[in-house]
Motif scaffolding. Structure first.
Motif: not given
Length: 200
Positions: A104-122
């Motif tokens: 693992v290179d490091g830790v990242s944080q979710v800063i946005e989440r949205k649903v686009n039809e059948n996909a979840i975009e992060l």
């Protein structure tokens, strides 16, 4: 060595801290996942390559060094947490994800989440030291899952989760503020190192 195509999830059933050693017990939620697993085998747990210490009652245990514990999201996990699991690659099998080392290179944080039809975009935060290692349409491993980068900037990058990924991994549970283990493409690392003359 792994491909980033996780088999499914497992539940952390025990976390034991003894001095500078951290032991995890994990119960896979995958049929026959431990059928031929033995002492010394490698399993990617949330994208971190760990060595099996024991297999008992459809659970396996593994030990983490303090550095691994502190550098990854294991420091935030607790009993009952779900983790992604993948067995190491076998020579001759298809490589349908990308080359994942489990380092693992490091830790990242979710800063946005949205649903686009059948996909979840992060959208995830991006540390400056990893900027040159992530490109649009390139590969990245998030909690051990091989994903394609949709877009990127000097501060963030985005990925999309198809229904299959949502079903078998723990990524569909992510919300804004959650942290993930991040591993950039090993090929990109070598290119960046070569162009920088070995400087980080």
């Amino acid at each position: 060595m792994f491909s980033g195509l996780v088999a499914g999830t497992g539940e952390i059933t025990k976390i034991i801290k003894q001095g500078k050693t951290i032991e995890l017990m994990v119960r896979p939620q995958i049929t026959n996942f431990l059928a031929d697993v033995k002492y010394g085998d490698s399993i990617a747990v949330n994208g971190t390559c760990l060595t099996v210490v024991s297999v008992i009652d459809n659970q396996f245990s593994t030990k983490l060094m303090p550095q691994t514990f502190e550098k990854t999201i294991f420091r935030n996990l607790e009993t009952g947490s779900l983790v992604n699991l993948e067995r190491s690659l076998q020579v001759g099998n298809r490589l349908e994800g990308h080359i994942v080392t489990g380092h693992v290179d490091g830790v990242s944080q979710v800063i946005e989440r949205k649903v686009n039809e059948n996909a979840i975009e992060l959208k995830f935060s991006l540390s400056q030291r990893l900027v040159g290692q992530i490109i649009a349409q390139g590969s990245i491993a998030i909690n051990g899952v091989s994903l394609t980068v949709m877009d990127t900037s000097s501060r963030w990058f985005t990925v999309g989760l198809i229904p299959h990924t949502q079903l078998i991994t723990n990524l569909d549970m992510l919300t804004v503020g959650d942290e993930v283990n991040l591993e950039t493409d090993i090929l990109g690392k070598y290119v960046v190192a070569n162009l920088s003359g070995g400087r980080k």
